[in-house]
Write a protein that holds these residues in place. Sequence first.
Motif, PDB file in Angstrom:
ATOM      1  N   LEU A   1     -30.648 -26.828  27.205  1.00 24.26           N
ATOM      2  CA  LEU A   1     -29.230 -26.654  26.882  1.00 24.26           C
ATOM      3  C   LEU A   1     -28.466 -27.391  27.978  1.00 24.26           C
ATOM      4  N   TRP A   2     -27.948 -28.561  27.641  1.00 27.15           N
ATOM      5  CA  TRP A   2     -27.321 -29.426  28.644  1.00 27.15           C
ATOM      6  C   TRP A   2     -25.800 -29.249  28.593  1.00 27.15           C
ATOM      7  N   PHE A   3     -25.258 -28.480  29.560  1.00 32.20           N
ATOM      8  CA  PHE A   3     -23.817 -28.231  29.629  1.00 32.20           C
ATOM      9  C   PHE A   3     -23.158 -29.337  30.445  1.00 32.20           C
TER      10      PHE A   3
ATOM     11  N   LYS B   1     -18.642 -24.837  33.172  1.00 32.23           N
ATOM     12  CA  LYS B   1     -20.050 -25.110  32.831  1.00 32.23           C
ATOM     13  C   LYS B   1     -21.001 -24.067  33.406  1.00 32.23           C
ATOM     14  N   SER B   2     -20.925 -23.854  34.695  1.00 29.34           N
ATOM     15  CA  SER B   2     -21.848 -22.919  35.355  1.00 29.34           C
ATOM     16  C   SER B   2     -21.625 -21.491  34.870  1.00 29.34           C
ATOM     17  N   THR B   3     -20.368 -21.114  34.697  1.00 36.63           N
ATOM     18  CA  THR B   3     -20.045 -19.757  34.236  1.00 36.63           C
ATOM     19  C   THR B   3     -20.636 -19.498  32.859  1.00 36.63           C
ATOM     20  N   VAL B   4     -20.403 -20.439  31.944  1.00 33.12           N
ATOM     21  CA  VAL B   4     -20.906 -20.266  30.578  1.00 33.12           C
ATOM     22  C   VAL B   4     -22.434 -20.342  30.556  1.00 33.12           C
ATOM     23  N   ALA B   5     -22.996 -21.310  31.284  1.00 40.17           N
ATOM     24  CA  ALA B   5     -24.461 -21.464  31.302  1.00 40.17           C
ATOM     25  C   ALA B   5     -25.140 -20.192  31.813  1.00 40.17           C
ATOM     26  N   ASN B   6     -24.610 -19.610  32.874  1.00 36.80           N
ATOM     27  CA  ASN B   6     -25.223 -18.397  33.429  1.00 36.80           C
ATOM     28  C   ASN B   6     -25.039 -17.203  32.500  1.00 36.80           C
ATOM     29  N   ALA B   7     -23.921 -17.144  31.806  1.00 35.61           N
ATOM     30  CA  ALA B   7     -23.704 -16.049  30.846  1.00 35.61           C
ATOM     31  C   ALA B   7     -24.640 -16.197  29.648  1.00 35.61           C
ATOM     32  N   VAL B   8     -24.865 -17.440  29.197  1.00 36.81           N
ATOM     33  CA  VAL B   8     -25.824 -17.669  28.115  1.00 36.81           C
ATOM     34  C   VAL B   8     -27.230 -17.307  28.584  1.00 36.81           C
ATOM     35  N   ALA B   9     -27.554 -17.676  29.821  1.00 39.39           N
ATOM     36  CA  ALA B   9     -28.875 -17.354  30.377  1.00 39.39           C
ATOM     37  C   ALA B   9     -29.122 -15.845  30.362  1.00 39.39           C
ATOM     38  N   LYS B  10     -28.102 -15.082  30.728  1.00 37.77           N
ATOM     39  CA  LYS B  10     -28.236 -13.620  30.730  1.00 37.77           C
ATOM     40  C   LYS B  10     -28.446 -13.100  29.309  1.00 37.77           C
TER      41      LYS B  10
ATOM     42  N   TYR C   1     -34.149 -20.613  32.746  1.00 36.12           N
ATOM     43  CA  TYR C   1     -33.726 -20.873  34.125  1.00 36.12           C
ATOM     44  C   TYR C   1     -32.523 -21.804  34.094  1.00 36.12           C
ATOM     45  N   VAL C   2     -31.565 -21.565  35.010  1.00 38.06           N
ATOM     46  CA  VAL C   2     -30.378 -22.408  35.104  1.00 38.06           C
ATOM     47  C   VAL C   2     -30.523 -23.374  36.274  1.00 38.06           C
TER      48      VAL C   2
ATOM     49  N   VAL D   1     -34.358 -24.240  29.504  1.00 37.14           N
ATOM     50  CA  VAL D   1     -33.701 -24.631  30.750  1.00 37.14           C
ATOM     51  C   VAL D   1     -32.251 -24.963  30.431  1.00 37.14           C
ATOM     52  N   LEU D   2     -31.347 -24.367  31.189  1.00 35.64           N
ATOM     53  CA  LEU D   2     -29.917 -24.598  31.018  1.00 35.64           C
ATOM     54  C   LEU D   2     -29.445 -25.408  32.217  1.00 35.64           C
TER      55      LEU D   2
END
Length: 199
Positions: free
Chosen positions: A30-32, A40-49, A59-60, A102-103
């Motif tokens: 998932l390439w943000f 980017k980081s906020t959304v990626a980490n929320a999706v990861a959770k 993993y982010v 991998v995000l």
Amino acid sequence: MAGATNITWHDSAITKKERREQNGHQSFILWFTGLSGSGKSTVANAVAKALFDRQIRNYVLDGDNIRFGLNKNLGFSEEDRKENIRRIGEVAKLFVDAGQVVLTAFISPFQEDRNQVRQLVEDNEFIEVYVKCPLEECEKRDPKGLYQKARKGEIRQFTGIDSPYEEPAAPELVVETNLHSVEECVDQVIAYLEERKFI
């Protein structure tokens, strides 16, 4: 930079398919991508959770964090930015081979570089997520104070100010963080993955 010589590729005793079967899910990137401050980081980490809560191994890889280690020898020239993304692409490919999601959260301003990462993996293993947010809003947020420094000339070649950002030509997904909450953006990503049987 000269390439290594006298090396031989060794195939793994365990296949990607077998790793995916053990994990119980597909593996993909998932390439943000988006401007600094777009979320980017906020959304990626929320999706990861959200994925973790569903027992999906992930993993982010975050832009700043990678520059503390793997890419700490790189600056922000166009050449170094390209090398930064090339390395991230190779690392992301290893995660896909390991059967994990991998995000990545990187500005990755150049379409050519994002396309090269896409070409590293198989079809349906690269999902480009454009985290869209107007420059004016990103500047208002300016969580790291970088836009202010760039406007003062303290930072050179800053994306969106004196270095270009090439919007994705045909991303799989666009999330607009100036219009939607983080939770809504996460729901959008998860819905996309469900609809297309990624999860």
